[in-house]
Design a protein around this motif. Structure first.
Motif, PDB file in Angstrom:
ATOM      1  N   ASP A 131     -14.672  -0.407 -71.234  1.00  0.00           N
ATOM      2  CA  ASP A 131     -13.209   0.043 -71.320  1.00  0.00           C
ATOM      3  C   ASP A 131     -12.150  -0.645 -70.919  1.00  0.00           C
ATOM      4  O   ASP A 131     -11.079  -0.533 -71.242  1.00  0.00           O
ATOM      5  CB  ASP A 131     -13.066   0.866 -70.552  1.00  0.00           C
ATOM      6  CG  ASP A 131     -13.564   1.037 -69.227  1.00  0.00           C
ATOM      7  OD1 ASP A 131     -14.779   0.588 -68.954  1.00  0.00           O
ATOM      8  OD2 ASP A 131     -12.827   2.087 -68.380  1.00  0.00           O
ATOM      9  N   ASP A 139     -15.360   2.781 -74.010  1.00  0.00           N
ATOM     10  CA  ASP A 139     -16.021   2.082 -73.416  1.00  0.00           C
ATOM     11  C   ASP A 139     -17.073   1.421 -74.323  1.00  0.00           C
ATOM     12  O   ASP A 139     -17.889   0.375 -73.747  1.00  0.00           O
ATOM     13  CB  ASP A 139     -17.120   3.080 -72.110  1.00  0.00           C
ATOM     14  CG  ASP A 139     -16.136   3.631 -71.465  1.00  0.00           C
ATOM     15  OD1 ASP A 139     -15.817   4.126 -71.781  1.00  0.00           O
ATOM     16  OD2 ASP A 139     -16.865   3.490 -70.780  1.00  0.00           O
ATOM     17  N   SER A 174     -22.020   1.336 -66.512  1.00  0.00           N
ATOM     18  CA  SER A 174     -21.089   2.718 -66.497  1.00  0.00           C
ATOM     19  C   SER A 174     -20.042   3.358 -68.076  1.00  0.00           C
ATOM     20  O   SER A 174     -19.964   4.286 -67.831  1.00  0.00           O
ATOM     21  CB  SER A 174     -19.812   2.292 -65.362  1.00  0.00           C
ATOM     22  OG  SER A 174     -18.380   1.859 -66.021  1.00  0.00           O
ATOM     23  N   ARG A 214      -7.680   4.890 -64.575  1.00  0.00           N
ATOM     24  CA  ARG A 214      -7.553   4.465 -65.606  1.00  0.00           C
ATOM     25  C   ARG A 214      -6.109   3.857 -66.239  1.00  0.00           C
ATOM     26  O   ARG A 214      -5.711   3.043 -67.205  1.00  0.00           O
ATOM     27  CB  ARG A 214      -7.188   5.844 -67.280  1.00  0.00           C
ATOM     28  CG  ARG A 214      -9.130   6.032 -66.905  1.00  0.00           C
ATOM     29  CD  ARG A 214      -9.239   7.056 -68.164  1.00  0.00           C
ATOM     30  NE  ARG A 214     -10.890   7.435 -68.132  1.00  0.00           N
ATOM     31  CZ  ARG A 214     -10.827   8.856 -69.019  1.00  0.00           C
ATOM     32  NH1 ARG A 214     -10.143   9.301 -69.298  1.00  0.00           N
ATOM     33  NH2 ARG A 214     -12.658   8.734 -68.802  1.00  0.00           N
ATOM     34  N   LYS A 228     -13.951  10.878 -73.379  1.00  0.00           N
ATOM     35  CA  LYS A 228     -15.301  10.168 -73.413  1.00  0.00           C
ATOM     36  C   LYS A 228     -16.578  11.484 -73.254  1.00  0.00           C
ATOM     37  O   LYS A 228     -17.720  11.526 -73.028  1.00  0.00           O
ATOM     38  CB  LYS A 228     -16.143   9.167 -72.076  1.00  0.00           C
ATOM     39  CG  LYS A 228     -14.823   8.703 -72.141  1.00  0.00           C
ATOM     40  CD  LYS A 228     -14.307   7.294 -71.082  1.00  0.00           C
ATOM     41  CE  LYS A 228     -13.198   6.647 -71.723  1.00  0.00           C
ATOM     42  NZ  LYS A 228     -13.445   5.482 -70.498  1.00  0.00           N
ATOM     43  N   LYS A 259     -21.552   9.964 -60.668  1.00  0.00           N
ATOM     44  CA  LYS A 259     -20.435   9.966 -60.447  1.00  0.00           C
ATOM     45  C   LYS A 259     -19.337  10.971 -61.126  1.00  0.00           C
ATOM     46  O   LYS A 259     -19.491  11.406 -62.337  1.00  0.00           O
ATOM     47  CB  LYS A 259     -19.953   8.767 -61.081  1.00  0.00           C
ATOM     48  CG  LYS A 259     -18.588   8.004 -61.315  1.00  0.00           C
ATOM     49  CD  LYS A 259     -18.129   6.414 -62.213  1.00  0.00           C
ATOM     50  CE  LYS A 259     -17.079   5.871 -62.074  1.00  0.00           C
ATOM     51  NZ  LYS A 259     -16.565   5.161 -62.632  1.00  0.00           N
ATOM     52  N   SER A 285     -11.599   7.479 -57.772  1.00  0.00           N
ATOM     53  CA  SER A 285      -9.893   7.053 -57.939  1.00  0.00           C
ATOM     54  C   SER A 285      -8.984   8.502 -57.905  1.00  0.00           C
ATOM     55  O   SER A 285      -8.175   8.944 -56.761  1.00  0.00           O
ATOM     56  CB  SER A 285      -9.723   6.455 -59.141  1.00  0.00           C
ATOM     57  OG  SER A 285      -9.503   7.434 -61.022  1.00  0.00           O
ATOM     58  N   TYR A 324     -12.657   3.724 -52.403  1.00  0.00           N
ATOM     59  CA  TYR A 324     -11.577   2.857 -52.932  1.00  0.00           C
ATOM     60  C   TYR A 324     -11.312   2.579 -51.114  1.00  0.00           C
ATOM     61  O   TYR A 324     -10.861   1.623 -50.443  1.00  0.00           O
ATOM     62  CB  TYR A 324     -10.520   3.054 -53.782  1.00  0.00           C
ATOM     63  CG  TYR A 324     -10.523   3.260 -55.171  1.00  0.00           C
ATOM     64  CD1 TYR A 324     -10.381   2.102 -55.775  1.00  0.00           C
ATOM     65  CD2 TYR A 324     -11.549   4.083 -55.697  1.00  0.00           C
ATOM     66  CE1 TYR A 324     -10.807   1.740 -57.037  1.00  0.00           C
ATOM     67  CE2 TYR A 324     -12.069   4.462 -57.398  1.00  0.00           C
ATOM     68  CZ  TYR A 324     -11.490   3.089 -57.916  1.00  0.00           C
ATOM     69  OH  TYR A 324     -11.677   3.376 -59.666  1.00  0.00           O
TER      70      TYR A 324
HETATM   71  C1  PBG Z   1     -15.186   3.579 -67.709  1.00  0.00           C
HETATM   72  C2  PBG Z   1     -15.551   3.754 -65.626  1.00  0.00           C
HETATM   73  C3  PBG Z   1     -14.572   4.540 -65.290  1.00  0.00           C
HETATM   74  C4  PBG Z   1     -14.738   4.574 -64.137  1.00  0.00           C
HETATM   75  C5  PBG Z   1     -15.029   3.378 -63.381  1.00  0.00           C
HETATM   76  N1  PBG Z   1     -15.117   2.592 -64.698  1.00  0.00           N
HETATM   77  C6  PBG Z   1     -14.736   6.432 -65.952  1.00  0.00           C
HETATM   78  C7  PBG Z   1     -13.338   6.422 -67.107  1.00  0.00           C
HETATM   79  O1  PBG Z   1     -12.037   5.907 -67.161  1.00  0.00           O
HETATM   80  O2  PBG Z   1     -13.945   6.719 -67.835  1.00  0.00           O
HETATM   81  C8  PBG Z   1     -13.848   5.416 -63.015  1.00  0.00           C
HETATM   82  C9  PBG Z   1     -13.098   4.552 -61.013  1.00  0.00           C
HETATM   83  C10 PBG Z   1     -12.572   6.098 -60.317  1.00  0.00           C
HETATM   84  O3  PBG Z   1     -12.320   6.900 -61.230  1.00  0.00           O
HETATM   85  O4  PBG Z   1     -12.112   5.426 -59.857  1.00  0.00           O
HETATM   86  N2  PBG Z   1     -16.552   2.601 -68.026  1.00  0.00           N
END
Ligand code: PBG
Length: 333
Positions: A131, A139, A174, A214, A228, A259, A285, A324
């Motif tokens: 992604d 992705d 991921s 994102r 997604k 997650k 995040s 984080y």
């Molecule tokens: C996608 C990816 C995501 C995160 C890390 N790698 C999710 C996405 O955007 O679909 C999220 C990490 C976060 O929110 O801290 N492979």
């Protein structure tokens, strides 16, 4: 333990508050702990000239490779075992086929090399999802309006070799493609990397909590209203998450992850109780940003709230937590 164990003796003989009366006594009966060794520091990285600010997650800006290496050394000194980073890829390098993911000079690969050179004892957990590199923000490779599973697997298999050649210790995919653990294990073994382990994002939910990430990697605008849901797990499902975990373990996953974290504590504990394998949570995040923004607005103390969240993951059975806030937390201790 039966209900009788709890009910044979009652108030006023039993007074649970007795054990809460003194700080030392509360400490003595504390059941769970969390410390730096339980944390994997997650961070978004950038090229030197890119703006560090990530909207929605004050306290965790994008870091240049130089900053990353400096703070990684600090993380190691504070007892954090590993780091997992995600790249902000500049718009002109993104395309439909994620070709930057195969660039041996990409930001990701340079960062792995720098980390391994300067902090060889800090684990590097590397994500191979595409992604950050796609112009559509999904992705994998698109076929019509769907991410195409099997051609995406081929690309993951090519890019994973760059990660391990650069020094990645653990590969953490991921993107929720079916069969990715099998393909990555076979690829790694075929190239002589039998000792590189796989941490599967087994139960990755189609969540609203990824928003700040994102924005951080520069895919928010590209995704637009796209979601997604055709490849991540429905937030309403738990049995499905267990099936994903069992499939990944059969394919060769060494560790598994859930997650986001906090909305899925029941899934974490079900996985741990069912499979008894190393289980991780990703405090994503948006979860981190919620705490930070409430702190900034003066409604909640970040340090206390964050500790409470981290200990909830340990209580649920997590072996480790990707967050984080790892470096900040370790500094506070
Ligand atoms: C996608 C990816 C995501 C995160 C890390 N790698 C999710 C996405 O955007 O679909 C999220 C990490 C976060 O929110 O801290 N492979």
């Amino acid at each position: 333990m039966t209900l009788a164990n709890f009910t044979t003796t009652q108030f006023p003989i039993i007074r649970p508050r007795r054990l809460r009366r003194h700080a030392w006594l509360r400490d003595m009966v504390q059941e769970h702990y969390v410390g730096p060794k339980d944390l994997v520091w997650t961070v978004i990285i950038r090229e030197d000239h890119v703006d560090p600010t990530i909207p929605g997650m004050p306290g965790s800006p994008r870091l240049s490779i130089r900053e990353l290496v400096e703070r990684a050394q600090e993380a190691e000194d504070l007892g954090i075992p590993a780091i997992a980073f995600f790249p902000h890829v500049e718009q002109h390098l993104k395309d439909e086929s994620a070709s930057e993911a195969l660039n041996p000079g990409s930001l990701t690969i340079r960062a792995i090399e720098a980390l391994k050179k300067h902090c060889p004892n800090l684990g590097v957990i590397s994500d191979v999802a595409l992604d950050p590199f796609t112009s559509h923000g999904f992705d994998g490779l698109m076929k019509g309006d769907q991410v195409d599973n099997d051609s995406t697997l081929e690309l993951l298999a090519k890019s994973v070799l760059l990660h391990v050649q650069a020094g990645a210790d653990v590969i953490a995919p991921s993107e929720m493609m079916d069969g990715r653990i099998k393909v990555l294990r076979e690829t790694l073994d075929g190239a002589g990397y039998q000792d590189v382990s796989l941490l599967s994002y087994s139960a990755k939910y189609a969540s609203a909590f990824y928003g700040p990430y994102r924005g951080g990697i520069g895919s928010l605008g590209n995704l637009g209203k796209g979601d997604k849901k055709t490849f991540y797990v429905n937030p309403a499902n738990k049995a499905e998450a267990l099936r994903e975990v069992s499939q990944d373990l059969l394919e060769g996953a060494d560790m598994v992850m859930v997650k986001p974290g906090l909305p899925y504590l029941d899934v974490i504990s079900a996985i741990k109780e069912t499979f008894h394998v190393p289980t991780f949570a990703f405090h994503v995040s948006g979860e981190y940003g919620c705490l930070k923004l409430m702190h900034e607005a003066g409604f909640m103390d970040f340090a206390r709230a964050f500790h409470e969240v981290l200990i909830s993951f340990k209580r649920a059975g997590c072996d480790g937590i990707l967050t984080y806030g790892a470096l900040e937390y370790a500094r506070l201790l």
